[in-house]
Write a protein that holds these residues in place. Structure first.
Motif, PDB file in Angstrom:
ATOM      1  N   LYS A 302       5.100 -55.251  30.139  1.00 13.37           N
ATOM      2  CA  LYS A 302       4.089 -54.616  30.984  1.00 13.37           C
ATOM      3  C   LYS A 302       3.705 -53.216  30.514  1.00 13.37           C
ATOM      4  O   LYS A 302       2.987 -52.509  31.218  1.00 13.37           O
ATOM      5  N   ASP A 303       4.166 -52.821  29.363  1.00 15.17           N
ATOM      6  CA  ASP A 303       3.861 -51.484  28.857  1.00 15.17           C
ATOM      7  C   ASP A 303       2.516 -51.518  28.128  1.00 15.17           C
ATOM      8  O   ASP A 303       2.386 -52.120  27.060  1.00 15.17           O
ATOM      9  N   ALA A 304       1.516 -50.857  28.700  1.00 14.02           N
ATOM     10  CA  ALA A 304       0.171 -50.870  28.112  1.00 14.02           C
ATOM     11  C   ALA A 304       0.133 -50.150  26.766  1.00 14.02           C
ATOM     12  O   ALA A 304      -0.621 -50.549  25.865  1.00 14.02           O
ATOM     13  N   ILE A 305       0.935 -49.103  26.614  1.00 10.11           N
ATOM     14  CA  ILE A 305       0.946 -48.362  25.352  1.00 10.11           C
ATOM     15  C   ILE A 305       1.422 -49.245  24.207  1.00 10.11           C
ATOM     16  O   ILE A 305       0.882 -49.194  23.095  1.00 10.11           O
ATOM     17  N   LEU A 306       2.418 -50.080  24.479  1.00  6.99           N
ATOM     18  CA  LEU A 306       2.920 -50.975  23.441  1.00  6.99           C
ATOM     19  C   LEU A 306       1.845 -51.961  22.996  1.00  6.99           C
ATOM     20  O   LEU A 306       1.704 -52.263  21.804  1.00  6.99           O
ATOM     21  N   PHE A 347      -5.897 -55.000  22.726  1.00  7.43           N
ATOM     22  CA  PHE A 347      -6.575 -53.902  23.420  1.00  7.43           C
ATOM     23  C   PHE A 347      -7.031 -54.333  24.812  1.00  7.43           C
ATOM     24  O   PHE A 347      -6.961 -53.548  25.775  1.00  7.43           O
ATOM     25  N   GLN A 348      -7.487 -55.555  24.946  1.00  7.22           N
ATOM     26  CA  GLN A 348      -7.902 -56.060  26.259  1.00  7.22           C
ATOM     27  C   GLN A 348      -6.711 -56.158  27.211  1.00  7.22           C
ATOM     28  O   GLN A 348      -6.825 -55.810  28.397  1.00  7.22           O
ATOM     29  N   THR A 349      -5.565 -56.602  26.686  1.00  6.94           N
ATOM     30  CA  THR A 349      -4.359 -56.678  27.510  1.00  6.94           C
ATOM     31  C   THR A 349      -3.927 -55.287  27.963  1.00  6.94           C
ATOM     32  O   THR A 349      -3.550 -55.088  29.129  1.00  6.94           O
ATOM     33  N   ALA A 350      -3.991 -54.322  27.044  1.00  6.98           N
ATOM     34  CA  ALA A 350      -3.627 -52.947  27.402  1.00  6.98           C
ATOM     35  C   ALA A 350      -4.549 -52.409  28.491  1.00  6.98           C
ATOM     36  O   ALA A 350      -4.102 -51.726  29.418  1.00  6.98           O
ATOM     37  N   GLU A 351      -5.831 -52.741  28.413  1.00  4.35           N
ATOM     38  CA  GLU A 351      -6.778 -52.259  29.414  1.00  4.35           C
ATOM     39  C   GLU A 351      -6.516 -52.903  30.772  1.00  4.35           C
ATOM     40  O   GLU A 351      -6.662 -52.268  31.820  1.00  4.35           O
ATOM     41  N   LYS A 352      -6.088 -54.167  30.778  1.00  2.83           N
ATOM     42  CA  LYS A 352      -5.770 -54.837  32.046  1.00  2.83           C
ATOM     43  C   LYS A 352      -4.516 -54.245  32.686  1.00  2.83           C
ATOM     44  O   LYS A 352      -4.434 -54.110  33.899  1.00  2.83           O
ATOM     45  N   ASN A 358      -6.800 -44.943  29.169  1.00  8.75           N
ATOM     46  CA  ASN A 358      -6.594 -44.639  27.754  1.00  8.75           C
ATOM     47  C   ASN A 358      -7.938 -44.606  27.035  1.00  8.75           C
ATOM     48  O   ASN A 358      -8.536 -45.643  26.759  1.00  8.75           O
ATOM     49  N   LYS A 359      -8.413 -43.402  26.728  1.00  7.31           N
ATOM     50  CA  LYS A 359      -9.692 -43.244  26.036  1.00  7.31           C
ATOM     51  C   LYS A 359      -9.660 -43.893  24.657  1.00  7.31           C
ATOM     52  O   LYS A 359     -10.631 -44.538  24.227  1.00  7.31           O
ATOM     53  N   SER A 360      -8.535 -43.748  23.939  1.00  8.18           N
ATOM     54  CA  SER A 360      -8.422 -44.328  22.598  1.00  8.18           C
ATOM     55  C   SER A 360      -8.478 -45.848  22.643  1.00  8.18           C
ATOM     56  O   SER A 360      -9.060 -46.484  21.760  1.00  8.18           O
ATOM     57  N   ASN A 361      -7.874 -46.452  23.664  1.00 11.30           N
ATOM     58  CA  ASN A 361      -7.881 -47.906  23.767  1.00 11.30           C
ATOM     59  C   ASN A 361      -9.310 -48.422  23.955  1.00 11.30           C
ATOM     60  O   ASN A 361      -9.724 -49.410  23.334  1.00 11.30           O
ATOM     61  N   GLN A 362     -10.082 -47.741  24.785  1.00 11.43           N
ATOM     62  CA  GLN A 362     -11.470 -48.162  24.994  1.00 11.43           C
ATOM     63  C   GLN A 362     -12.302 -47.935  23.735  1.00 11.43           C
ATOM     64  O   GLN A 362     -13.217 -48.718  23.434  1.00 11.43           O
ATOM     65  N   PHE A 363     -12.003 -46.892  22.988  1.00 11.63           N
ATOM     66  CA  PHE A 363     -12.707 -46.647  21.731  1.00 11.63           C
ATOM     67  C   PHE A 363     -12.458 -47.787  20.741  1.00 11.63           C
ATOM     68  O   PHE A 363     -13.387 -48.260  20.073  1.00 11.63           O
TER      69      PHE A 363
END
Length: 414
Positions: A302-306, A347-352, A358-363
């Motif tokens: 469940k860690d979005a950063i990972l 990246f989609q999983t991290a956003e969910k 996370n600005k970088s993830n959306q970039f």
């Protein structure tokens, strides 16, 4: 008359042959020129490619020489630092021993009425020093006499002395911070701005000698080095923080092998150190980094950063140059491979898991959509990323990249 007609016909045929032959020769000459011109252009392109490859090789060699120089300098500094830490640690133990011993001695003196006060000379009305009276009671041995210098605090190890609270204003850290409060404070500072992260680094370094065998402290110290890594401009300082982060995370892993945070920050630290490695070591480190990421996700799905980090790994592999791919093929029986769809999914999983944080993830979601040909989706993610606030240098850098990409893609909006 007939003869004249034949002569005229012969002349006409001759002229036709001459003109036709000239045209053929001209066409053949032009074709040969075009072929030659194409060959020359091809040779020019090949020369430019070789020149570019040579420049890259020279840059790579220069970086390797710089890394070697920094490594030698770091080893020299580490030797000096080791001597300094040993000296400081010994001095600290001695001072603590002496202070503790004197505290005990003063308590005994107050109870018995003898001791240090009886040894202090007094001054009479004439300004002359008079000798103190000798006590009939035999003076007991001072605890200082029985403490060995090599193990200064062992005699009073269980004697608790309450330290004053640490002042976190201005970076002056006085006394000891209990481990649990220290870790909580470090977590709070990590979520702050650039100044908070600098404060976190000072706080953790002040307590490194106290908690350098605590895995929870070590991975947070690695995190702190990574946090200030991007704040440094000097190449040497950035290299030092990246190396320190890797060292702390590896030491934490030696103490604990079932912590997702340790694997996560070891992977992030390795990602930072690759900026200073030659291509071969960079590829080898990247493979190790992937193993740590996978292990961390096994321990905490469940860690979005990972998820974001693994997406960056997939995206980075997709962007490998031809030379790097060939080198990877020689290093590994199964060289690293990835598809842009894999990066997009991570990246989609991290956003969910952590939406709109996370600005970088959306970039990188925008970059993946663009790579897959969906310009409108890429523009949508860029606009969302630009709506998020900037809290640190990484956010500000990402914000500028989003703006630049938005300007490039805006004319292609459908």
């Amino acid at each position: 008359m007939l003869t004249d007609d034949l002569t005229i016909k012969q002349l006409g045929v001759s002229f036709s042959l001459i003109i036709g032959g000239g045209i053929v020769v001209y066409l053949l000459t032009q074709q040969q020129k075009n072929t030659t011109r194409r060959q020359v252009l091809a040779l020019k392109n090949e020369v430019l490619s070789l020149r570019s490859l040579l420049n890259e090789s020279v840059k790579e060699l220069t970086r390797e020489i710089e890394v070697l120089r920094l490594s030698l300098k770091k080893d020299s500094n580490r030797d000096r630092e080791g001597l300094y830490k040993h000296s400081s640690s010994t001095t600290l133990r001695s001072v603590e021993s002496f202070t503790s011993a004197c505290d005990v001695l003063q308590v005994e003196d107050r109870d018995t009425g003898d001791g240090l006060q009886q040894c202090t000379p007094t001054v009479n009305s004439k300004g002359e020093k008079s000798k103190s009276k000798k006590t009939k009671r035999k003076r007991r041995t001072s605890p200082v006499d029985s403490i060995r210098f090599e193990c200064g605090t062992s005699h009073f190890r269980h004697r608790q002395v309450e330290s004053p609270p640490i002042s976190v204003n201005g970076g002056d850290h006085v006394g000891k911070y209990p481990l649990d409060k220290l870790l909580n404070r470090a977590d709070d500072l990590h979520l702050g701005n650039d100044e908070d992260r600098e404060e976190s680094l000072r706080l953790m370094q002040d307590h490194e000698t106290l908690y350098d065998e605590e895995s929870g402290f070590l991975w947070r110290l690695a995190r702190t080095h990574v946090s200030v890594y991007d704040l440094r401009v000097s190449h040497e300082e950035r290299h030092l923080h990246a190396s320190s982060a890797v060292d702390c995370a590896q030491r934490a892993l030696m103490l604990c092998t079932d912590s997702s945070d340790i694997y996560k920050w070891l992977a992030i630290s390795l990602g930072a150190i690759t900026d200073f490695l030659p291509t071969k070591q960079k590829i080898e480190t990247g493979w190790t980094l992937r193993d740590h990421i996978d292990r961390a996700i096994e321990l905490n799905e469940k860690d979005a950063i990972l998820r974001y980090i693994r997406g960056r790994w997939f995206y980075g592999v997709c962007q490998l140059t031809w030379i790097e791919r060939k080198l990877a093929a020689t290093l590994f029986a199964k060289p690293p491979s990835a598809k842009i769809e894999q990066a997009l999914e991570e990246f989609q999983t991290a956003e969910k898991l952590a939406p709109k944080t996370n600005k970088s993830n959306q970039f990188y979601l925008a970059k993946c959509e663009y790579e897959m040909g969906d310009v409108d989706a890429a523009l949508e993610w860029l606009e969302k990323a630009l709506d998020l606030p900037c809290t640190n240098k990484d956010d500000r850098d990402t914000h500028r990249e989003c703006e630049a990409m938005l300007v490039r893609l805006q004319p292609r909006r459908r």
